[in-house]
Design a protein around this motif. Structure first.
Motif, PDB file in Angstrom:
ATOM      1  N   LEU A   1       0.807  -1.226   0.000  1.00 58.11           N
ATOM      2  CA  LEU A   1       0.000   0.000   0.000  1.00 58.11           C
ATOM      3  C   LEU A   1       0.839   1.275   0.000  1.00 58.11           C
ATOM      4  CD1 LEU A   1      -2.709  -1.103   2.591  1.00 58.11           C
ATOM      5  CD2 LEU A   1      -2.908  -1.059   0.089  1.00 58.11           C
ATOM      6  N   LEU A   2       2.143   1.150   0.045  1.00 58.50           N
ATOM      7  CA  LEU A   2       3.021   2.311   0.144  1.00 58.50           C
ATOM      8  C   LEU A   2       3.445   2.877  -1.208  1.00 58.50           C
ATOM      9  CD1 LEU A   2       5.257   1.181   3.134  1.00 58.50           C
ATOM     10  CD2 LEU A   2       3.339   2.805   3.165  1.00 58.50           C
TER      11      LEU A   2
ATOM     12  N   GLN B   1       9.922  -0.398  11.049  1.00 62.20           N
ATOM     13  CA  GLN B   1      10.614  -1.468  10.337  1.00 62.20           C
ATOM     14  C   GLN B   1       9.962  -1.757   8.990  1.00 62.20           C
ATOM     15  OE1 GLN B   1      10.260  -4.267  13.555  1.00 62.20           O
ATOM     16  NE2 GLN B   1      12.447  -4.110  14.065  1.00 62.20           N
ATOM     17  N   ALA B   2       8.628  -1.735   8.941  1.00 64.41           N
ATOM     18  CA  ALA B   2       7.923  -1.974   7.671  1.00 64.41           C
ATOM     19  C   ALA B   2       8.265  -0.891   6.654  1.00 64.41           C
ATOM     20  CB  ALA B   2       6.419  -2.034   7.908  1.00 64.41           C
ATOM     21  N   LEU B   3       8.309   0.373   7.111  1.00 62.51           N
ATOM     22  CA  LEU B   3       8.674   1.461   6.194  1.00 62.51           C
ATOM     23  C   LEU B   3      10.112   1.308   5.710  1.00 62.51           C
ATOM     24  CD1 LEU B   3       7.010   4.490   7.999  1.00 62.51           C
ATOM     25  CD2 LEU B   3       6.206   3.294   5.954  1.00 62.51           C
TER      26      LEU B   3
ATOM     27  N   ALA C   1      13.881  -0.132   1.405  1.00 64.86           N
ATOM     28  CA  ALA C   1      15.058  -0.901   1.000  1.00 64.86           C
ATOM     29  C   ALA C   1      14.752  -1.791  -0.208  1.00 64.86           C
ATOM     30  CB  ALA C   1      15.556  -1.756   2.157  1.00 64.86           C
ATOM     31  N   LEU C   2      13.560  -2.385  -0.243  1.00 65.51           N
ATOM     32  CA  LEU C   2      13.210  -3.307  -1.315  1.00 65.51           C
ATOM     33  C   LEU C   2      12.858  -2.600  -2.619  1.00 65.51           C
ATOM     34  CD1 LEU C   2      11.017  -5.899   0.621  1.00 65.51           C
ATOM     35  CD2 LEU C   2      13.357  -6.209  -0.226  1.00 65.51           C
ATOM     36  N   GLU C   3      12.107  -1.499  -2.526  1.00 59.59           N
ATOM     37  CA  GLU C   3      11.650  -0.810  -3.727  1.00 59.59           C
ATOM     38  C   GLU C   3      11.706   0.706  -3.543  1.00 59.59           C
ATOM     39  OE1 GLU C   3       8.561  -3.427  -6.051  1.00 59.59           O
ATOM     40  OE2 GLU C   3       7.754  -2.921  -4.054  1.00 59.59           O
TER      41      GLU C   3
END
Length: 153
Positions: free
Chosen positions: A49-50, A96-98, A103-105
């Motif tokens: 959703l980010l 941590q989710a942010l 980091a991933l995308e």
């Protein structure tokens, strides 16, 4: 592109259900044009959703930051200082989710993320429904979200 408001929390976990309660309040107040209202049970569900929004507003209960019911508007970096921390009933926190999403995308994650956090007491047990302080803060948190949305337009 839209503004995405995401209420974070478990409805059956007392004040942790504050994020979804604010989303409910926003829905009952009437449509916000160009706003996508969502809710997730836990922070790892934020990842998909980010992206695809020009601003993301996260709404969550938090420990610290003053008396229960205090409403705060924060940048994600404020979560790193440790003075205020969103409640996490799972292994991964909002911060941590942010960090993981960035980091991933990094090229697709929204760069304009704000957090509306409401201070609550540390939960003692699972309970359905909000404490009186959290319930009283829902309209103020909804107003903070509306103000952030208005600032984007």
């Amino acid at each position: 592109m839209v503004v995405r408001v995401i209420g974070i929390g478990q409805r059956a976990a007392g004040d942790d259900g504050l994020g979804p309660a604010v989303v409910d309040a926003l829905r009952s107040e009437g449509a916000l044009e160009g706003v996508d209202l969502c809710e997730v049970n836990e922070p790892s569900a934020l990842l998909p959703l980010l992206s695809g929004a020009r601003r993301v507003i996260l709404v969550d209960a938090a420990l610290g930051g003053g008396e229960p019911g205090a409403v705060h508007v924060l940048a994600p970096e404020a979560l790193l200082g440790g003075e205020i921390a969103p409640i996490s009933t799972h292994g991964i926190s909002v911060g941590q989710a942010l960090g993981l999403a960035r980091a991933l995308e990094p090229e697709v994650v929204c760069q304009d993320i704000q957090i509306v956090a409401v201070s609550v007491e540390r939960p003692a047990c699972l309970a359905y429904g909000l404490s009186p302080e959290a319930l009283a803060a829902v309209p103020r948190a909804a107003r903070a979200v509306r103000d952030l949305v208005a600032g984007v337009r």
